[in-house]
Design an enzyme around this catalytic site. Structure first.
Site, PDB file in Angstrom:
ATOM      1  N   GLY A 137       0.823  -1.207   0.000  1.00 15.51           N
ATOM      2  CA  GLY A 137       0.000   0.000   0.000  1.00 15.51           C
ATOM      3  C   GLY A 137       0.858   1.259   0.000  1.00 15.51           C
ATOM      4  O   GLY A 137       1.673   1.451   0.892  1.00 15.51           O
ATOM      5  N   GLY A 178      -0.231   4.446   0.252  1.00 16.39           N
ATOM      6  CA  GLY A 178      -0.983   5.600   0.742  1.00 16.39           C
ATOM      7  C   GLY A 178      -0.161   6.373   1.755  1.00 16.39           C
ATOM      8  O   GLY A 178       1.070   6.240   1.815  1.00 16.39           O
ATOM      9  N   PHE A 179      -0.831   7.155   2.586  1.00 18.52           N
ATOM     10  CA  PHE A 179      -0.112   7.977   3.561  1.00 18.52           C
ATOM     11  C   PHE A 179       0.727   7.124   4.521  1.00 18.52           C
ATOM     12  O   PHE A 179       1.875   7.443   4.805  1.00 18.52           O
ATOM     13  CB  PHE A 179      -1.096   8.827   4.361  1.00 18.52           C
ATOM     14  N   GLY A 180       0.138   6.024   5.002  1.00 19.69           N
ATOM     15  CA  GLY A 180       0.839   5.181   5.964  1.00 19.69           C
ATOM     16  C   GLY A 180       2.042   4.474   5.346  1.00 19.69           C
ATOM     17  O   GLY A 180       3.154   4.539   5.874  1.00 19.69           O
ATOM     18  N   VAL A 236      -1.688  -7.873  -4.131  1.00 19.93           N
ATOM     19  CA  VAL A 236      -1.291  -8.996  -3.285  1.00 19.93           C
ATOM     20  C   VAL A 236      -2.486  -9.929  -3.144  1.00 19.93           C
ATOM     21  O   VAL A 236      -3.560  -9.518  -2.706  1.00 19.93           O
ATOM     22  CB  VAL A 236      -0.805  -8.502  -1.912  1.00 19.93           C
ATOM     23  N   GLU A 259     -18.243  18.204   2.330  1.00 21.23           N
ATOM     24  CA  GLU A 259     -17.375  18.839   1.333  1.00 21.23           C
ATOM     25  C   GLU A 259     -17.991  18.779  -0.051  1.00 21.23           C
ATOM     26  O   GLU A 259     -18.031  19.773  -0.774  1.00 21.23           O
ATOM     27  CB  GLU A 259     -16.021  18.105   1.286  1.00 21.23           C
ATOM     28  N   ASP A 263      -5.827   3.149   7.971  1.00 17.32           N
ATOM     29  CA  ASP A 263      -7.272   2.886   8.032  1.00 17.32           C
ATOM     30  C   ASP A 263      -7.618   1.426   8.256  1.00 17.32           C
ATOM     31  O   ASP A 263      -8.722   1.116   8.708  1.00 17.32           O
ATOM     32  CB  ASP A 263      -7.937   3.328   6.721  1.00 17.32           C
ATOM     33  N   ALA A 280      -5.372  10.873   7.687  1.00 18.98           N
ATOM     34  CA  ALA A 280      -4.012  10.772   7.157  1.00 18.98           C
ATOM     35  C   ALA A 280      -2.947  10.921   8.249  1.00 18.98           C
ATOM     36  O   ALA A 280      -1.981  10.152   8.270  1.00 18.98           O
ATOM     37  CB  ALA A 280      -3.810  11.801   6.053  1.00 18.98           C
TER      38      ALA A 280
END
Lengths: 429, 429
Positions: free
Chosen positions: B11, B13-15, B79, B170, B307, B323
């Protein structure tokens, strides 16, 4: 009060928009109909395909472009029929009446009767085509990176581009640049030395519409970029894992995972509808033969302009399929309609194309150009700067012009290509 | 020579990225695996859905981001399995061995058992979701423009957004702005007064995670923007031309052509594979319960972050799906691995989330925020500027930061939205 003269323009490309804008101050009601909600700056489409620009950098909503033009409305829809009796066009079950009709729906790519190749070898005409090709190119690098055999990796790093006209040449040059750069900088064990870009052309020369000295230059530039040029070579078969190329009596099988079609064009599908309804003649690729004032046959209020129209110049040569031709034709028809509406029927001069030159870009800092009325031949970095300048000036909207300038500056300084996104469904093994 | 410790991160993403970057100077071999070739700045995804930003403005190729990190390679792939016996993950038929494994594949949207709604009510998690929603929104305006009855037009101009969390709020705020602007400026007879944006929420309040004064502010802002807020209201049916909303005993049918899903989330699909293989517990939406050092059960070298992880803070509340949480967890695990590799096992402090605040934007110049450790409440234009500043600072790559700043400046000055392209297949009638 009599109703204003109604002009319906089908197609929001270079020709259609030039016509709509030419009618800005006329006492007419303009309706622009397009299947898409945006105008596309097609000359830069190949840069979306190679991840240098994003779709929004070369496309602007037609509504935004025409927002300030009070006598103009925009309709999103596909014209399914033209009815001469009621003088109207059909969008689904709606009828849009016209007093003058301008058809400017351009052309699409043709596989010369091999429609089955469209799956393996996408062409480059729409934004979706460009993002599809971008996905295939980027995915090929990823596939090479994951390959478990040298054979598999080499096939993934082999790209075949069919057709060495301007699109094919632009694509191969840009692909060489992007490919070498990515493989050497962003992949560990990326094997840039195995990258093969094969440009296949049925004619004896690339960019055959240019004079021999410029053709020679373009051959040299392609060679410098490592593009393998195969001229007088016909593609006779395209499969998932290879293409067959015929040169004289010799047939070669090239193992590749990515084939891009940049060969033939044919008239857009509205061409047939127009021909059937009006009895207009068409040429071999379905373009409509127009009178020298761009009207069709006896139909004085029906016009075809741009890539869909077939017209010869004074020397007897067909006009090229270029944005300037379409734009000049759009303006010409706009003026003709204005004259008719104002009762001034004197100006019935035939359309004349003012050829200010043409150009093709080959790679970073390399292009060829014919400049001005005298067709001065220019090549190399000078031609590239002319190309850059002309394209920046032509981009329709101010914002996009700024944005493209900014992006190009950035890309050329840093070789950064953030638009390289693989979007949509990923290809299956 | 002993082989370097192999860290596999699934992954980007942010992590995942924070973890990879945290290992920059460590003596390890990092492999980042992602199904997509780009990192997505998800907090701005709703601006792609409303045509304010382009996909490339909020996405950067993972390869570019990690290009300079010598100990890191990137693999594109999904994966499909984790094998604890051989300590490896599977991509198709390839096995990637690891010494430490970090799972950071995040979450996706959930229809609470009503998967059949996904067709009529797309959620907003991916770039493709965003361009699909953009297409539906823009196409709805075009449909209203072509409508032959008032009924049809009103249904086309009615938008239902399900879920008044940050994404739903939003989206409705931005949609109100874009919609009123486009309908009044770019359509002749656009009927902006008929535009209805209905924001539906099962809970009694929008943005229920914020304290009551800020909730009140957000209600006022939504009201000012003309968004119709329906709280304590459950959507019980979604069809092509209407939704049914239940409020207490009362059921209402709302005729609409555009429904957007911004309600539930659930763990990404790799979560189940991890749970099955490790026997880890999961919560009701499939998130994996992790130890306080983010490892799973007895598996000291297996980590889940972001997440996909379920962890409570010192007060017993679950950590929010934000995030900053994912990024701090990524850095924490990177440090843990570094310590282990260097034989320094002293620093076994549990993960602690440093909450620097949170915020939600509502519309042009309007937001709510909790700022700093003391959670000072801020709202209105001040909160909006904090939101802008924080997001600009967080955007991953320099180029995109400049680009987004430039685009925002332009958009807010001119209300120009050139990214409003309807791409992909057009919806059928």
């Amino acid at each position: 009060m009599s109703q204003a003269h109604r002009v319906v323009i089908v197609g929001g490309g270079f020709g259609g928009l030039a016509c709509a804008r030419g009618l800005k101050r006329a006492n007419v009601e303009v309706t622009v109909i397009d299947r898409r909600n945006f105008h596309l700056f097609q000359p830069l489409l190949y840069q979306v395909a190679t991840g240098e620009l994003s779709p929004a950098n070369i496309a602007s909503p037609i509504r935004s472009i025409l927002q300030k033009q009070k006598n103009c409305q925009v309709l999103l829809g596909a014209v399914s029929g033209i009815d001469l009796e009621t003088q109207s066009v059909h969008i689904d079950d709606r009828q849009i009446p016209f007093d003058s009709l301008v058809i400017a729906t351009g052309s699409t790519h043709s596989y010369f009767g091999h429609e089955e190749w469209s799956e393996q070898a996408p062409g480059l005409k729409t934004i979706e085509d460009a993002t599809e090709i971008r996905k295939r190119i980027l995915y090929a690098f990823e596939r090479a990176n994951l390959a478990t055999s040298e054979e598999e990796r080499r096939a993934a790093l082999t790209f075949v581009i069919v057709g060495a006209g301007p699109t094919g040449v632009e694509l191969s040059g840009a692909l060489s640049d992007v490919g070498h750069n990515m493989l050497s900088k962003e992949f560990r064990g990326g094997h840039p030395e195995e990258l093969r870009i094969i440009l296949c052309e049925g004619q004896p020369d690339p960019l055959g519409m240019y004079p021999p000295p410029l053709v020679k230059k373009s051959r040299e530039e392609l060679d410098r970029l490592g593009v393998e040029l195969m001229t007088s070579s016909m593609v006779t078969d395209i499969q998932d894992d290879h293409v067959v190329v015929k040169h004289g009596d010799e047939e070669n099988r090239i193992y590749t995972r990515t084939v891009i079609w940049a060969a033939g064009v044919r008239a857009s599908s509205l061409g047939k509808i127009v021909a059937d309804e009006t009895g207009a003649e068409t040429n071999r690729v379905g373009k409509i033969l127009v009178n020298n004032n761009l009207s069709i046959g006896e139909h004085e209020n029906l016009f075809v302009i741009g890539d869909l129209a077939f017209l010869k110049n004074e020397a007897g040569d067909p006009l090229p399929a270029l944005a300037p031709v379409a734009m000049q034709q759009g303006s010409y028809v706009a003026n003709l309609i204005k004259d008719r509406v104002s009762g001034n029927s004197g100006s019935s001069k035939p359309f004349h194309y003012r050829d200010r030159g043409s150009m093709a870009v080959i790679g970073r800092y390399a292009a060829i150009a014919l400049v001005g009325k005298k067709k001065r031949q220019v090549s190399g970095i000078m031609a590239w700067f002319i190309w850059l300048f002309v394209h920046l000036m032509e981009i329709t909207q101010f914002r996009n012009r700024l944005m493209v300038l900014f992006l190009w500056g950035w890309t050329y300084l840093t070789r950064d290509r953030s638009a390289r996104l693989i979007t949509g469904k990923l290809p299956r093994e």
